[in-house]
Design an enzyme around this catalytic site. Structure first.
Site, PDB file in Angstrom:
ATOM      1  NE  ARG A  49      -0.930   1.875   3.577  1.00 20.13           N
ATOM      2  CZ  ARG A  49       0.264   2.574   3.741  1.00 20.13           C
ATOM      3  NH1 ARG A  49       1.337   2.153   4.078  1.00 20.13           N
ATOM      4  NH2 ARG A  49       0.101   4.033   3.613  1.00 20.13           N
ATOM      5  N   GLY A  50       0.239   2.627  -0.244  1.00 15.14           N
ATOM      6  CA  GLY A  50       0.902   3.691  -0.264  1.00 15.14           C
ATOM      7  C   GLY A  50       1.067   4.025  -1.864  1.00 15.14           C
ATOM      8  CD  GLN A 187      -4.413   2.649   6.093  1.00 17.70           C
ATOM      9  OE1 GLN A 187      -5.208   3.106   6.978  1.00 17.70           O
ATOM     10  NE2 GLN A 187      -4.608   2.385   4.872  1.00 17.70           N
ATOM     11  CG  ASP A 228      -3.290   7.939  -2.291  1.00 15.54           C
ATOM     12  OD1 ASP A 228      -3.210   8.521  -1.230  1.00 15.54           O
ATOM     13  OD2 ASP A 228      -2.926   6.787  -2.767  1.00 15.54           O
ATOM     14  CG  ASN A 238      -3.500  11.650   1.719  1.00 15.97           C
ATOM     15  OD1 ASN A 238      -2.826  10.717   1.109  1.00 15.97           O
ATOM     16  ND2 ASN A 238      -3.451  11.783   2.887  1.00 15.97           N
ATOM     17  CE  LYS A 239      -6.128   5.534   3.370  1.00 14.29           C
ATOM     18  NZ  LYS A 239      -6.979   4.150   2.440  1.00 14.29           N
TER      19      LYS A 239
END
Ligand code: MRU
Length: 339
Positions: A49-50, A187, A228, A238-239
């Site tokens: 991930r990431g 996370q 992202d 983003n998250k």
């Protein structure tokens, strides 16, 4: 291919292995990822991930498949399957566009290997440059807040936002880092807390809903997050939870910085509304599961909304910290990301 090791990717004997980010921090477990089906499964499960890491792992696998004898048609098909594995982080698409160009070479095997290794080396350098540029914005005695995980686990180097924080810590400027646990997949609570601990950076873990009261009490000096995808108008995906932090930061007059490499830029995407947002399984919200065990607290048939990312409008961002330096809101208004 030569033996290769980053925080969460490993190549040994021409096979790709990934550090299982769902097992961390309880277990440090390396898993094989030597087929497209396996890597896609790891990506779906967020074992890999990431934003930068997803693209790098896919590129490395393609290069290894080529070296292990896959033909051009199989590689072309594999590339498209990998491209579709997660929709939001554009690093995957940007990296695979470069791999596609390498695949078009007459001598595509060495071209793919060279390109994958170049992407890894570049990502390390991009992280270092982001950390340099970002650390200059961190004031001595800073109490920083971060969300999700943007460290070495998510990149081939020191990370993006977390790389900035780590370097600022080495420079003696970080008093404390507030780490959002980052529901639903934790996370922050699992990965960022672990990385900061390993780096010796002082931190305190909070639930996402505690950020507002900390800001209200004057306990947060700046917020640092990753990205992202950055659209042409500067909007940032983003998250999930990043947008609420940005709104809170604006209200409380706290600087809100986004750190990302050039591989996260999408000049073809006009704005945040055009960024595809991944929807994920209901089970991530009705309970929690990991190497620590599994529990469900919601009713069996609970209806769930579970977008993995949100979009922060450019108007809420104080600075976009790239490998090329800090981009200001004025530059963004002038079309910096549209080029
Ligand atoms: O769903 P994840 O864990 O892949 O989401 C990761 C993030 O949102 C990160 O902030 C982003 O990818 C930047 S990583 C350097």
């Amino acid at each position: 291919m030569q033996t290769l090791q980053t925080t969460s990717l490993r190549v040994v004997d021409n096979q790709l292995f990934i550090l299982d980010q769902q097992a961390l921090p309880q277990e440090k477990r390396w898993l094989p990822a030597d087929s497209v089906a396996l890597l896609v499964e790891h990506i779906h499960a967020l074992r890999v991930r990431g934003a930068p890491l997803i693209g790098l792992s896919a590129s490395l696998l393609l290069a290894l498949l080529a070296e292990n004898g896959a033909n051009r048609d199989v590689l072309a098909q594999s590339l498209e399957t990998l491209r579709a594995s997660r929709p939001t982080a554009v690093n995957l698409m940007n990296n695979l566009d470069r791999m596609k160009q390498a695949l078009a070479h007459e001598d595509f095997v060495p071209a793919l290997v060279a390109e994958a290794l170049r992407l890894i080396a570049e990502d390390k350098a991009l992280c270092d440059s982001i950390a340099q540029a970002g650390s200059e914005l961190v004031k001595p005695g800073s109490r920083l807040l971060t969300h999700c995980n943007t460290g070495g686990l998510a990149t081939a180097g020191v990370g993006t936002a977390l790389g900035v924080i780590a370097l600022a810590h080495q420079q003696g400027k970080v008093a404390n880092v507030w780490v959002d646990e980052t529901r639903p997949l934790l996370q922050g609570g699992r990965l960022t807390a672990w990385e900061l601990g390993e780096l010796g950076v002082p931190y305190q873990l909070i639930t996402d809903s505690m950020a507002a009261s900390l800001m209200g009490k004057g306990q947060v000096d700046a917020i640092w997050v990753g990205a992202d995808r950055i659209a042409a108008n500067g909007d940032v995906a983003n998250k999930i939870g990043t947008y609420s932090l940005a709104v809170l930061a604006k209200f409380h007059g706290i600087p809100f910085y986004v750190a990302a490499p050039q591989t996260t830029l999408d000049p073809n995407c006009p704005n945040g509304e055009a960024i595809p947002i991944e929807q994920r399984a209901a089970s991530e919200v009705t309970g929690v599961a990991g190497s620590f065990g599994a529990v469900q607290w919601a009713p069996e048939n609970a209806q769930v909304y579970n977008p993995a990312f949100d979009v922060t409008p450019a108007a809420l961002i104080s600075g976009w910290v790239l490998d090329s330096g800090v981009v200001t809101p004025e530059q963004v208004s002038g079309g910096f990301f549209a080029r």
